[in-house]
Structures are given as structure tokens and as C-alpha cells.
Design an enzyme around this catalytic site. Sequence first.
Site, PDB file in Angstrom:
ATOM      1  N   ASP A 100      -9.224   4.695   6.252  1.00  0.00           N
ATOM      2  CA  ASP A 100      -8.443   4.978   5.087  1.00  0.00           C
ATOM      3  C   ASP A 100      -8.656   4.267   3.855  1.00  0.00           C
ATOM      4  O   ASP A 100      -8.439   4.839   2.634  1.00  0.00           O
ATOM      5  CB  ASP A 100      -6.850   4.895   5.415  1.00  0.00           C
TER       6      ASP A 100
ATOM      7  N   ASP B 217      -5.809   3.230   0.160  1.00  0.00           N
ATOM      8  CA  ASP B 217      -4.465   3.526   1.021  1.00  0.00           C
ATOM      9  C   ASP B 217      -3.533   2.516   0.883  1.00  0.00           C
ATOM     10  O   ASP B 217      -2.853   2.234  -0.229  1.00  0.00           O
ATOM     11  CB  ASP B 217      -5.004   3.771   2.446  1.00  0.00           C
TER      12      ASP B 217
ATOM     13  N   ASP C 152      -1.318  -2.543   6.272  1.00  0.00           N
ATOM     14  CA  ASP C 152      -0.754  -1.604   7.341  1.00  0.00           C
ATOM     15  C   ASP C 152      -0.749  -1.963   8.690  1.00  0.00           C
ATOM     16  O   ASP C 152      -1.859  -2.563   9.114  1.00  0.00           O
ATOM     17  CB  ASP C 152      -1.653  -0.306   7.355  1.00  0.00           C
TER      18      ASP C 152
ATOM     19  N   ARG D 189       7.164   0.856  -1.057  1.00  0.00           N
ATOM     20  CA  ARG D 189       6.549   0.536   0.256  1.00  0.00           C
ATOM     21  C   ARG D 189       6.247  -1.122   0.455  1.00  0.00           C
ATOM     22  O   ARG D 189       5.276  -1.653   0.701  1.00  0.00           O
ATOM     23  CB  ARG D 189       5.431   1.217   0.807  1.00  0.00           C
TER      24      ARG D 189
END
Length: 444
Positions: free
Chosen positions: A242, A266, A270, A322
Amino acid sequence: MAGAFSVRCIFAVLLFAIVSAATEDTEALKLRDADFERAQKLFNSSMADRYEFDEAEAWHEHAVENPDQVAAEVEMSIRNSTERRKLGYFSCVTGNPIDDCWRCDPRWQFHRKRLADCAIGFGRNAIGGRDGKYYVVSDSSDDDPVNPRPGTLRHAVIQDRPLWIVFKRDMVIKLKQELIMNSFKTIDGRGANVHIAGGGCLTIQFVTNIIIHGLNIHDCKPTGNAMVRSSPSHFGWRTMADGDAVSIFGSSHVWVDHNSLSNCADGLVDAVMGSTAITISNNYFTHHNEVILLGHSDSYTRDKMMQVTIAYNHFGEGLIQRMPRCRHGYFHVVNNDYTHWEMYAIGGSADPTINSQGNRYLAPTNPFAKEVTKRVITTNGLWKHWNWRSEGDLMLNGAYFTQSGAGTGRSYARASSLAAKSSSMVGSITSSAGSLTCRRNVRC
């Protein structure tokens, strides 16, 4: 007779005082001898570390042997604040327990592996390459992801043994494909200005015990549809990545500390697919949309066991949302400085437990973006039962945190990983967030 008795008493008192003083002198000499012996052991172990690192630099294209044994006093002194005060370190203590653990030492470059004993939170047991050799990266190229050249970062991270990876000089590394790491590795950028930028970035997949420290990771691009080596004995076809700065996939005992991360395709960090025992600390996040994702999807229930600590980070300019966005699992958000967001700071779905303690939240000027929290794609009836709390947070410029759930301390036991400090200390605790400029023989 009374006079003679008085003289005898005085003589007895004087004799007792002389004997006591002699005993104390003897004990003091014993203590000084013991102190000298401990100091000699500390000196010897420090010299062994110095010899090891000098040898690594001389033969930078190969790993070098560690000292046979590091004296126990070396490791203990890093954790023991009383011993640090004896060594004259007390003046540099900041209140950040990670930094106070190692940054006070002006000879940090000879004791690099002490960093592995300084982790906090759910990722505190991540030892990285502590028990292995040093590997010094001397070549910034990444021409062949299947057959990486010795001396390159890719050649270092794929090895099937523990390694503590450092850098010979400043460098910009443009990875041709994602960098797939093997277990028990530390990437330690201290002492050099290291950028991983403009290509693939870091993939921590189905491995354990990883430390990422002191890097500038930015402008990561999607890569893939190519063959990439993941160990000395294996390479295989990789589908599209990603473009995350740091992708943690099915991995455990991971510590991401003191990095500067920005502007990737991205996410910046993560963690998905059952990853757990993770600490994200002392990082400086800027110029990005979806900053941190924790949890693969609402339907992927293996993430219910996920535990992540997010501590002492600075969420800075140009961020949108986020910080993190959570699914399932247990998340301790503690003593971070949130100075910018455009949509929200902390979001989630699928019943995550979020424990926000001692953070500083500065809301944007937009009157419709003051709320710290966001429940993503859910109804009011569902999220009312999710355990989200704010405890000791400092709300500025109209910021507010919408709490929910049981509201009892017992509900947050699995989302508590360290003692939060007062939100009034956040400015000093996070003042050095991001990659550090470390010079040898000077406190970092």
C-alpha cells in the site's frame, strides 16, 4: 571511690568510641573496595562494547561479535535512577522514562544496546537484535531486492539471526521494493541522518522482536508485483504493497520509537492481522491523512487480542485523522501531544477499548472539528457500550472527548500499560519527539 568510678566510665566511653570509629573505617574501606570493583567491571564492559563497535566500523560489510557477557551492573544502572544520580546523570532527566533511560549517557554510542532495556508499554519486551551482532550499513543502494548486496540495509534485515543494525554515515535509501524484515532486528539510526524515502518502506510481517529507532521515513510509494527476498533461503512474489511507512502484519513485540514520519501513500503506521504487543512512542507525525490504523477490519475478530501503547508522540502539522483509528483490541493512548488535526484525532469501530490518559488535545479553529473522538460507521445504540475514557487529559481551544461504556477502572485493565504522567508535563515529555540529532561523546 565515686571519682574513680567516673574516670573508669569516661575511659570506657572513649574506648568504645575508638573501637566504633575503627570499625566504621574498616567497613568504609570494604565499601570503597566493593565500589571500585563494580566500577572496574563497568569500565571493562564499556571498553568491550567500544571495541565491538569499533570493530564493526572497521569491517562494516560484515556483522561482528558481541562481547561475551555484559556485566549486570551496566543494564541495572540504566534502570536505576539512584545509580544514575551517582553517575551525575540526574541533571538531564526530563520525565520521559524512555529518554531518561539512555539519553543521559554521553557515551551512548558505546552502549547502543542499552536501548533495548528502555521500552515501555505493551511492546516493552521487544528486544530487537540485542542478543546479536552489530551490522553497519555502508551502502545506500537497493538495486536487487532478490540478491541484495552485503552492506545494504536489505541485506541486513533479511538475515536469520539477531542483528543490531547501524549506519556508517548519513544516507538516503530509496527502496526498490518494500523492505521485508526478519525477526530479532533493531534498525538504529542514531548518529547518522538516515532517510528512507521515495520508494518502498518497512514491512514487519509474521515476525517478532523488532525495534525501529531514529529514522526519517517519508514519501513512501506503493510497490509490488515483483520478487523480493525475505530471508537468506527464501524469496517470493509480492503483490502490491500500500505504501505505508511502517506496516506491521501478524507480528508481535514491536517497538517503533523516535522516528519522523510523514507524507506516505497510505498509512504512517498500520498494525493489522493479529499483531499485538506493540509500542509506538516518541515519534513525530506530520503532513499526512490517515496516520495510524490499528486493526484489519470490523469482521477480522483475531484483532480482539491486539494491545498497543501510543505514548509520548507529537501529532503535528498537516495531519487530518486516525491518530489512531482502532478496531477491536485494547489501546492505551498516553501523554501524547496533539497539536493538529482536521477531522478528528482518535477514531474507532467494532468495539475497541480506548484508554486516553494525560494527553494534551489542542482543537483546530474549525468549529465543526473540535471533537477528539469519532465512532466510525456505527449507530448511537452500539457505541454507547464501547469502553472509551478520557482521564487527566488537557482539552484546549474547545476540544472535547466523548466518553462511553462502563466507566470503571476494571474495564480498562487490559488497556493499561504504564502509569500516565500529568498532562502538564506533555510539552517537556514530547519536546524531542522524532528522530534525534545524536553526536558521539555528547548526550543525545
